[in-house]
Design a protein around this motif. Sequence first.
Motif, PDB file in Angstrom:
ATOM      1  N   TYR A   3       0.832  -1.204   0.000  1.00 28.80           N
ATOM      2  CA  TYR A   3       0.000   0.000   0.000  1.00 28.80           C
ATOM      3  C   TYR A   3       0.863   1.248   0.000  1.00 28.80           C
ATOM      4  CZ  TYR A   3       0.962  -0.604   4.985  1.00 28.80           C
ATOM      5  OH  TYR A   3       1.576  -0.804   6.191  1.00 28.80           O
ATOM      6  N   PHE A   4       0.325   2.273  -0.609  1.00 33.18           N
ATOM      7  CA  PHE A   4       0.940   3.594  -0.641  1.00 33.18           C
ATOM      8  C   PHE A   4      -0.192   4.601  -0.512  1.00 33.18           C
ATOM      9  CE2 PHE A   4       3.562   0.786  -3.133  1.00 33.18           C
ATOM     10  CZ  PHE A   4       4.843   1.074  -2.678  1.00 33.18           C
ATOM     11  N   MET A   5       0.031   5.662   0.233  1.00 33.63           N
ATOM     12  CA  MET A   5      -0.997   6.693   0.389  1.00 33.63           C
ATOM     13  C   MET A   5      -0.366   8.051   0.155  1.00 33.63           C
ATOM     14  SD  MET A   5      -4.077   7.690   0.958  1.00 33.63           S
ATOM     15  CE  MET A   5      -4.921   6.204   1.418  1.00 33.63           C
ATOM     16  N   SER A   6      -1.024   8.857  -0.628  1.00 35.06           N
ATOM     17  CA  SER A   6      -0.585  10.226  -0.881  1.00 35.06           C
ATOM     18  C   SER A   6      -0.476  10.976   0.448  1.00 35.06           C
ATOM     19  CB  SER A   6      -1.612  10.922  -1.778  1.00 35.06           C
ATOM     20  OG  SER A   6      -1.441  12.308  -1.751  1.00 35.06           O
ATOM     21  N   GLU A   7       0.571  11.776   0.587  1.00 38.98           N
ATOM     22  CA  GLU A   7       0.746  12.555   1.821  1.00 38.98           C
ATOM     23  C   GLU A   7      -0.486  13.409   2.114  1.00 38.98           C
ATOM     24  OE1 GLU A   7       4.390  14.713   2.369  1.00 38.98           O
ATOM     25  OE2 GLU A   7       5.548  13.128   1.391  1.00 38.98           O
ATOM     26  N   LYS A   8      -1.131  13.868   1.077  1.00 43.10           N
ATOM     27  CA  LYS A   8      -2.323  14.717   1.224  1.00 43.10           C
ATOM     28  C   LYS A   8      -3.446  13.995   1.977  1.00 43.10           C
ATOM     29  CE  LYS A   8      -5.693  17.171  -1.622  1.00 43.10           C
ATOM     30  NZ  LYS A   8      -6.115  17.470  -2.996  1.00 43.10           N
ATOM     31  N   HIS A   9      -3.492  12.671   1.856  1.00 41.69           N
ATOM     32  CA  HIS A   9      -4.595  11.905   2.442  1.00 41.69           C
ATOM     33  C   HIS A   9      -4.174  11.027   3.612  1.00 41.69           C
ATOM     34  CE1 HIS A   9      -7.171  13.271  -0.737  1.00 41.69           C
ATOM     35  NE2 HIS A   9      -6.254  12.921  -1.629  1.00 41.69           N
ATOM     36  N   GLN A  10      -2.948  11.177   4.097  1.00 46.71           N
ATOM     37  CA  GLN A  10      -2.493  10.374   5.231  1.00 46.71           C
ATOM     38  C   GLN A  10      -3.151  10.844   6.521  1.00 46.71           C
ATOM     39  OE1 GLN A  10       1.803  10.655   5.168  1.00 46.71           O
ATOM     40  NE2 GLN A  10       1.972   9.261   3.440  1.00 46.71           N
ATOM     41  N   ARG A  11      -3.181   9.933   7.494  1.00 43.05           N
ATOM     42  CA  ARG A  11      -3.689  10.192   8.840  1.00 43.05           C
ATOM     43  C   ARG A  11      -5.204  10.466   8.889  1.00 43.05           C
ATOM     44  NH1 ARG A  11       1.130   9.764  10.347  1.00 43.05           N
ATOM     45  NH2 ARG A  11       2.841  11.185  10.409  1.00 43.05           N
ATOM     46  N   ASN A  12      -5.926   9.870   7.937  1.00 52.85           N
ATOM     47  CA  ASN A  12      -7.387   9.969   7.928  1.00 52.85           C
ATOM     48  C   ASN A  12      -8.056   8.614   8.133  1.00 52.85           C
ATOM     49  OD1 ASN A  12      -7.763  12.822   7.379  1.00 52.85           O
ATOM     50  ND2 ASN A  12      -6.908  12.396   5.358  1.00 52.85           N
TER      51      ASN A  12
END
Length: 84
Positions: A3-12
Motif C-alpha cells: 500500500y501507498f498513500m498520498s501525503e495529502k490523504h495520510q492520517r485519515n
Amino acid sequence: MGYFMSEKHQRNGYTREAISALAEWCFEVSDVKYLILTINCANVPSSKLAEKCGFKLLERRTPIGDNQFYMENDSYFYYRSYRK
C-alpha cells in the motif's frame, strides 16, 4: 499486500480501512493461510499501521546482495496476518 498513500490523504484512516477490508476479502474468497507485509525498517508509521490492522511482526530481514531501490535501507520487517 502493499500500500501507498498520498501525503495529502495520510492520517485519515483510509489506509487502515483499505488494508482491513482487503485482508478480510482475501480470506473470504481464497484458501490462503496468511497474508504478508514487508515494511522498510525506517518506516515506523507503516509498521504501527500494520500492527493496528492485526499483522504480527515475525522478524527483521536483511537480504544479502539484493539492493531494494525503493527502500531507505536494505533491512525490512516481515509481518503476517493469519486467517481467523
